[in-house]
Design an enzyme around this catalytic site. Structure first.
Site, PDB file in Angstrom:
ATOM      1  N   ASP A  31      12.862 -11.181  12.303  1.00  0.00           N
ATOM      2  CA  ASP A  31      12.060 -11.074  10.820  1.00  0.00           C
ATOM      3  C   ASP A  31      12.595 -10.116  10.123  1.00  0.00           C
ATOM      4  O   ASP A  31      12.643  -9.122   9.206  1.00  0.00           O
ATOM      5  CB  ASP A  31      10.495 -10.549  11.398  1.00  0.00           C
ATOM      6  CG  ASP A  31       9.464 -11.118  12.413  1.00  0.00           C
ATOM      7  OD1 ASP A  31       9.856 -12.637  12.631  1.00  0.00           O
ATOM      8  OD2 ASP A  31       8.778 -10.675  12.600  1.00  0.00           O
ATOM      9  N   GLU A 244       4.710 -18.950   6.820  1.00  0.00           N
ATOM     10  CA  GLU A 244       4.869 -18.005   6.647  1.00  0.00           C
ATOM     11  C   GLU A 244       6.411 -17.346   6.682  1.00  0.00           C
ATOM     12  O   GLU A 244       7.350 -18.367   5.889  1.00  0.00           O
ATOM     13  CB  GLU A 244       4.349 -17.092   8.216  1.00  0.00           C
ATOM     14  CG  GLU A 244       4.929 -17.997   8.799  1.00  0.00           C
ATOM     15  CD  GLU A 244       5.183 -16.926  10.712  1.00  0.00           C
ATOM     16  OE1 GLU A 244       3.959 -16.867  10.418  1.00  0.00           O
ATOM     17  OE2 GLU A 244       5.190 -17.321  10.998  1.00  0.00           O
TER      18      GLU A 244
HETATM   19  O1  FUB Z   1       7.360 -10.858  14.366  1.00  0.00           O
HETATM   20  C1  FUB Z   1       5.961 -11.659  14.042  1.00  0.00           C
HETATM   21  C2  FUB Z   1       5.666 -12.162  13.293  1.00  0.00           C
HETATM   22  O2  FUB Z   1       6.202 -14.030  13.623  1.00  0.00           O
HETATM   23  C3  FUB Z   1       6.529 -12.753  11.892  1.00  0.00           C
HETATM   24  O3  FUB Z   1       5.393 -11.995  11.105  1.00  0.00           O
HETATM   25  C4  FUB Z   1       5.917 -14.530  11.280  1.00  0.00           C
HETATM   26  O4  FUB Z   1       6.610 -14.150  10.509  1.00  0.00           O
HETATM   27  C5  FUB Z   1       6.766 -14.564  12.462  1.00  0.00           C
HETATM   28  O5  FUB Z   1       8.283 -14.822  12.561  1.00  0.00           O
END
Ligand code: FUB
Length: 345
Positions: A31, A244
């Site tokens: 991320d 997301e």
């Molecule tokens: O790293 C945990 C979660 O996985 C993140 O918050 C999302 O965006 C995905 O990459």
């Protein structure tokens, strides 16, 4: 999130096909939110850790506990420096577990680390911690940001000096539980409370930040993504709708809102003429990487543009053990981003 079937992948061969290599390999990182501070690249990643929590569709196995900040003199460097622990969950009074994707911003010589974590009740909130250098350490505020919820904060500074936070994530990120403005706890699983496939897709959120950078200056608004006919993307449009991992950047005066499509594993983008949108769907930035998740940031350095992203190639496909990477990103003459393949054919 189900674990990807990776039995068929020859990871030695994949290494030779990957367009870039992990920026650090002594820890797992994911991320990556990259920014240029004081002429250097600083990367704010999640710090992935091994654990024994079983896989599920809510991402419980993403059990991260702290953040490390990485830096590079240039995105062309092969490796990034690790500045060590910048913030640990045990030092955050309101947070209990799962320190997911963070971001950072600078204002008037102070640095602000924004991060999601589950509180004592298992509800994702977004917190902020303050540092005097880009690498931290950061001192957390005693409470999460008022009215914050869900995950994946990304903070964008506009040319007029206003800062905006984009955030949200569906499934394990709980965004669907906030559709009425309050948290709906009832029901189990990632699909409970999601709109039907033929309803408008759930949107990321955006809110302008207060002058002190510690709160929302307004109620969070929907980041609406529309198609070429001006219609909102539908929830069932899994290859284009928001899941997301929001990011915002500006290129030649246009606002580029980019994000992950989650279960279809693309990084996509949509463009608009102001920070709130609506944004018109414009295409794919990155094709699927090895590992279930895809998450990114886009940054300009010395007049070139770079995509920071992650994959699970170093861990040989373990979904929650990822590594951050960088590659150049190019636009065509119309401002369209050229789609990147993370592995050569
Ligand atoms: O790293 C945990 C979660 O996985 C993140 O918050 C999302 O965006 C995905 O990459």
């Amino acid at each position: 999130m189900p674990e990807d079937p990776v039995d068929h992948i020859d990871f030695d061969e994949l290494q030779t096909k990957a367009i870039s290599q992990p920026l650090v390999s002594h820890i797992y990182t994911a991320d990556p939110s990259a920014h240029v501070f004081n002429g250097k690249i600083y990367i704010y990643p999640s710090h992935d850790i091994e654990n024994t929590i079983p896989f599920d569709d809510l991402g419980s196995h993403f059990a991260m506990e702290d953040y490390h900040v990485l830096s590079m003199d240039s995105p062309l460097d092969k490796n990034a420096a690790d500045h060590g622990i910048a913030l640990h969950v045990k030092d955050v009074a309101w947070a209990k577990r799962q320190m997911w994707a963070p971001d950072a911003a600078e204002k008037d010589g102070r640095y602000y680390l924004y991060f999601p974590a589950k509180d004592q009740e298992g509800i994702f909130r977004i917190g902020v911690a303050i540092g005097s250098t880009p690498a931290g350490p950061f001192t957390p505020q005693p409470k999460a940001i008022e009215k914050s919820f869900s995950i994946d904060p990304a903070v964008f500074k506009d040319d007029d000096g206003c800062y905006y936070m984009y955030f949200g994530g569906i499934w394990g990120g709980q965004l669907q539980r906030w559709r009425t403005g309050t948290f709906k706890a009832e029901g189990v699983g990632p699909l409970v409370h999601l709109p039907a496939d033929d309803e408008p897709a759930l949107c990321a959120k955006v809110a302008r930040l207060t002058n002190d950078m510690l709160g929302f200056a307004e109620e969070p608004k929907d980041v609406v993504i529309i198609d070429e006919k001006g219609k909102s993307l539908l929830q069932g449009d899994n290859e284009r709708r928001f899941f997301e991992g929001s990011w915002m950047h500006k290129y030649k005066g246009k606002y580029y809102f980019s994000y992950s499509t989650g279960d279809t594993h693309f990084l996509c983008y949509a463009t608009g003429d102001n920070p709130y949108g609506p944004f018109t769907y414009a295409g794919r930035i990155l094709n699927p990487v090895v590992g279930w998740t895809s998450h990114h940031s886009i940054v300009e350095f010395n007049s070139k543009w770079y995509l920071f992203y992650h994959d699970s190639s170093l861990s040989k496909g373990v979904t929650h053990l990822r590594s951050v990477k960088v590659t150049e990103l190019e636009y065509d003459e119309n401002g369209k981003i050229k789609t990147i393949d993370p592995y050569k054919a």
